[in-house]
Design an enzyme around this catalytic site. Structure first.
Site, PDB file in Angstrom:
ATOM      1  N   CYS A 144      62.047  39.755  49.086  1.00  0.00           N
ATOM      2  CA  CYS A 144      63.357  40.115  48.519  1.00  0.00           C
ATOM      3  C   CYS A 144      63.487  39.709  47.054  1.00  0.00           C
ATOM      4  O   CYS A 144      64.153  40.397  46.265  1.00  0.00           O
ATOM      5  CB  CYS A 144      64.496  39.536  49.338  1.00  0.00           C
ATOM      6  N   HIS A 191      68.822  35.261  50.588  1.00  0.00           N
ATOM      7  CA  HIS A 191      68.469  36.629  50.221  1.00  0.00           C
ATOM      8  C   HIS A 191      68.877  36.908  48.777  1.00  0.00           C
ATOM      9  O   HIS A 191      69.884  36.374  48.289  1.00  0.00           O
ATOM     10  CB  HIS A 191      69.179  37.594  51.173  1.00  0.00           C
TER      11      HIS A 191
END
Length: 323
Positions: A87, A165
């Site tokens: 990510c 994230h």
């Protein structure tokens, strides 16, 4: 996902991300950590191509449940995150692939040209299978096998562990977008201009932070911007050009002596900023070199020497007594 070669966890750090971008072949771009939700200070890094926001994913998924976005965004380069642990690199790529006037370098530009008409899922698969992108990403993985295996077990579900994230915010064709690889498509948030997109992005990020309540403080915000040394040097060159015009007897300058004094002061300040930026970038290089070094053999040798000299036992007892 198991069919893809492994991507390692990497540290959220501007020095890591800046070198990662450089190793992709991108020229004149770096990452700066943002310490204040103040649009004015971020704009001082101009040009800013995008913002990268790190947050706790589990809570965010609950907050964002029920959101549905339009998938028909042909002018936006958007890739789904198909492989685990990618990510950070995908958030960086989201900014780079959509930024205007960024030199991507030959390899990344070829990758973009080849994949830009692919659907989001296939883009994500191509990223996962890219030897260049995976090698660059994994070059910042922890060389300590003990730590790497421990982290791997945690994220396989062996232990309860908070997951974090990265998502990107940036202006594209007059609209502010959130680019989140875990979503099915880019999120067109609202119209914006080059002057106000940072303000609007910070409003949305602040709302996201507020939704967690006061108990969660683990957030990070970084700006993808022009290389600071290059940007500052361009300002220095512009000022020097004005000064040369003033002193050139063959030209009629519109620069007054008062302007000259202000330009001299600004020139000194810029040159000091350049020295500070160069020192910071050199520090990043040293830190990244240390990140890649495996210190376990050194520690094992020190323990062996302490054991042979009879000092290990007392050291262990002393350490246990402090608990």
């Amino acid at each position: 996902m198991s069919d893809f070669p492994s991507w390692s966890l990497i540290e959220s750090d501007p020095g890591v991300f800046s070198e990662l971008i450089s190793k992709m072949g991108v020229k004149g771009v770096q990452v700066e950590e943002i310490w204040s939700m103040d649009a004015f200070s971020i704009k001082q890094l101009s040009p800013v191509y995008g913002l990268i926001f790190l947050f706790k994913w589990e809570s965010a998924r609950q907050v964002a449940s029920g959101e549905f976005f339009d998938s028909s965004e042909p002018d936006v380069y958007f890739a789904r995150q198909i492989v685990p642990n990618a990510c950070a690199t995908q958030a960086i790529l989201s900014v780079l692939m959509n930024a205007v006037d960024v030199d991507l370098g030959d390899e990344l530009q070829s990758f973009k040209s080849f994949t830009e008409d692919f659907p989001a899922d296939l883009k994500g698969e191509m990223i996962g299978n890219s030897d260049m992108l995976r090698t660059v990403h994994n070059s910042f993985s922890n060389p300590n096998n003990f730590i790497s295996e421990r982290l791997s077990e945690r994220f396989k579900g062996g232990e309860s562990e908070d997951l974090f994230h990265f998502v990107a915010f940036m202006p594209i064709n007059g609209h502010l977008y959130e680019l989140d690889g875990l979503k099915s498509s880019p999120h067109k948030i609202e119209p914006c201009t080059d002057d106000d997109w940072i303000d609007r992005a910070l409003d949305g990020i602040q709302n996201r932070i507020n939704s967690y309540g006061g108990g969660e403080v683990r957030f990070s915000l970084m700006a993808v911007c022009a290389d600071r040394v290059m940007a500052l040097q361009a300002q220095v060159d512009q000022i020097k050009e004005g000064l040369m015009e003033f002193y050139d007897p063959t030209t009629k300058s519109n620069v007054s002596r008062q302007d000259m004094s202000a330009m001299d002061i600004r020139l000194d300040a810029l040159q000091e900023e350049i020295l500070n930026e160069e020192a910071k970038q050199n520090k990043w290089k040293k830190e990244n070199a240390l990140r890649r070094h495996n210190f376990i053999p050194l520690f094992m040798q020190l323990l062996a020497e302490a054991s042979r000299s009879g000092r290990l036992g007392p050291m262990v007892k002393k350490a246990c007594a402090k608990k």
